[in-house]
Design a protein around this motif. Structure first.
Motif, PDB file in Angstrom:
ATOM      1  N   THR A 160       0.843  -1.200   0.000  1.00 36.23           N
ATOM      2  CA  THR A 160       0.000   0.000   0.000  1.00 36.23           C
ATOM      3  C   THR A 160       0.879   1.251   0.000  1.00 36.23           C
ATOM      4  O   THR A 160       0.421   2.337  -0.374  1.00 36.23           O
ATOM      5  N   PRO A 174      -4.488   1.575  10.238  1.00 41.00           N
ATOM      6  CA  PRO A 174      -5.584   1.671   9.267  1.00 41.00           C
ATOM      7  C   PRO A 174      -6.226   3.059   9.236  1.00 41.00           C
ATOM      8  O   PRO A 174      -6.537   3.571   8.156  1.00 41.00           O
ATOM      9  N   GLN A 192      -4.042   5.383   7.323  1.00 44.05           N
ATOM     10  CA  GLN A 192      -4.161   5.117   5.886  1.00 44.05           C
ATOM     11  C   GLN A 192      -5.336   5.908   5.298  1.00 44.05           C
ATOM     12  O   GLN A 192      -5.211   6.545   4.244  1.00 44.05           O
ATOM     13  N   TYR A 196       0.304 -10.290   6.920  1.00 40.51           N
ATOM     14  CA  TYR A 196      -0.433  -9.034   7.062  1.00 40.51           C
ATOM     15  C   TYR A 196      -0.958  -8.646   5.680  1.00 40.51           C
ATOM     16  O   TYR A 196      -0.166  -8.411   4.757  1.00 40.51           O
ATOM     17  N   TRP A 242      -3.455  -6.078   3.371  1.00 38.85           N
ATOM     18  CA  TRP A 242      -4.145  -4.793   3.318  1.00 38.85           C
ATOM     19  C   TRP A 242      -4.964  -4.661   2.034  1.00 38.85           C
ATOM     20  O   TRP A 242      -4.601  -5.212   0.998  1.00 38.85           O
ATOM     21  N   VAL A 254      -6.533  -0.860   0.666  1.00 36.46           N
ATOM     22  CA  VAL A 254      -6.857   0.519   0.993  1.00 36.46           C
ATOM     23  C   VAL A 254      -7.252   1.257  -0.281  1.00 36.46           C
ATOM     24  O   VAL A 254      -6.808   0.908  -1.377  1.00 36.46           O
ATOM     25  N   ALA A 265      -9.902   1.223   4.586  1.00 34.69           N
ATOM     26  CA  ALA A 265      -8.644   0.512   4.830  1.00 34.69           C
ATOM     27  C   ALA A 265      -8.982  -0.750   5.603  1.00 34.69           C
ATOM     28  O   ALA A 265      -9.547  -0.686   6.700  1.00 34.69           O
ATOM     29  N   ARG A 314      -7.258  -4.307   7.102  1.00 37.64           N
ATOM     30  CA  ARG A 314      -6.022  -5.032   7.401  1.00 37.64           C
ATOM     31  C   ARG A 314      -6.377  -6.357   8.051  1.00 37.64           C
ATOM     32  O   ARG A 314      -7.073  -6.397   9.071  1.00 37.64           O
ATOM     33  N   ARG A 360      -9.371  -9.878   1.708  1.00 39.02           N
ATOM     34  CA  ARG A 360      -9.159  -8.445   1.943  1.00 39.02           C
ATOM     35  C   ARG A 360     -10.224  -7.620   1.234  1.00 39.02           C
ATOM     36  O   ARG A 360     -10.789  -6.671   1.801  1.00 39.02           O
TER      37      ARG A 360
END
Length: 256
Positions: free
Chosen positions: A54, A154, A157, A207, A209, A211, A224, A226, A242
């Motif tokens: 991201t 988050p 973001q 992890y 993401w 976004v 966002a 996560r 996601r």
């Protein structure tokens, strides 16, 4: 005084199981017209972790603004490395490519080459000016967004993406226009989604993401998500979850 409304969604676990995800995580959504924040976990929304790919959103802006690249069609030459620890085992991306393609397929090595040219001092300047992340660039290699102590939450973001949309950051209008073109991942008659995924593997966890923001004629929804998964737990849907979870939350808020 700015009106601020905060909503909390209570159905994260149920929604995740309904999509065969069942992965711990958090989604933050900001309704631009109503100035309303929605959190699935307000505490987790403030916890920081590596931004992974991201980071390519702000990285593209910085590369443009510093003149490291002229535009998104700039070609970056494959340096010839084959170390899978450094670049990940994705042979299809090991070739010369434009920055636009690298953003779309998330070719990390391209942005690492740009990172070497940008340098830590210029990163520090822009990250501080944009209030993006914790500012810790102490890791001594160009891939500090995937490994090391540089982290973002988050909520941060989303705050950053709002400023991107409003173009209230120290970048030119041209840089914003290029970024917004490159970020388009879905376009329909009713909305446009501009977004970026991210995935890194550290501390024994995955992890993941997603976004971005969903833009309609009468409103914009920033998001966002996560997800965090123990790497020993096998879940082939981790990548798709996601987006699935985020879209479900947007639908619950009548954004889609």
């Amino acid at each position: 005084m700015q009106r601020l409304t905060v909503f909390f969604l209570c159905c994260w676990a149920v929604a995740a199981r309904a999509q065969d995800c069942n992965i711990p995580g958090n989604t933050v959504i900001y309704d631009y017209r109503e100035q309303r924040w929605t959190f699935t976990d307000s505490a987790d929304a403030l916890k920081t972790s590596l931004p992974a790919s991201t980071f390519k959103v702000i990285n593209l802006l910085i590369a443009l603004e510093t003149g490291v690249i002229k535009d998104e069609m700039a070609i970056v030459k494959w340096p010839g490395y084959t170390d899978t620890t450094l670049y990940g085992y994705r042979p299809s991306i090991y070739k010369d490519m434009t920055v636009k393609e690298a953003f779309e397929v998330s070719a990390g090595w391209v942005f690492m080459e740009l990172s070497k040219k940008i340098g830590k001092e210029r990163y520090r300047h822009y990250l501080a000016a944009c209030q993006y992340g914790n500012g810790n660039l102490s890791r001594n290699d160009p891939d500090f967004w995937n490994y090391g102590p540089f982290e973002i939450s988050p909520r941060n973001q989303v705050e950053f993406l709002i400023k991107v949309y409003e173009e209230k950051l120290p970048f030119s209008k041209r840089s914003f226009e290029i970024l917004k073109r490159v970020m388009v991942t879905e376009r329909t008659d009713n909305y446009v989604i501009r977004s970026k995924t991210g995935w890194t593997r550290v501390y024994g966890n995955d992890y993941g993401w997603w976004v971005g923001y969903l833009e309609k004629k009468d409103n914009v929804y920033f998001f966002a998500t996560r997800l965090v998964k123990d790497r020993k737990v096998i879940n082939p849907d981790f990548s798709s979850c996601r987006k699935q979870i985020t879209i479900q939350k947007l639908k619950e808020l009548k954004a889609m």
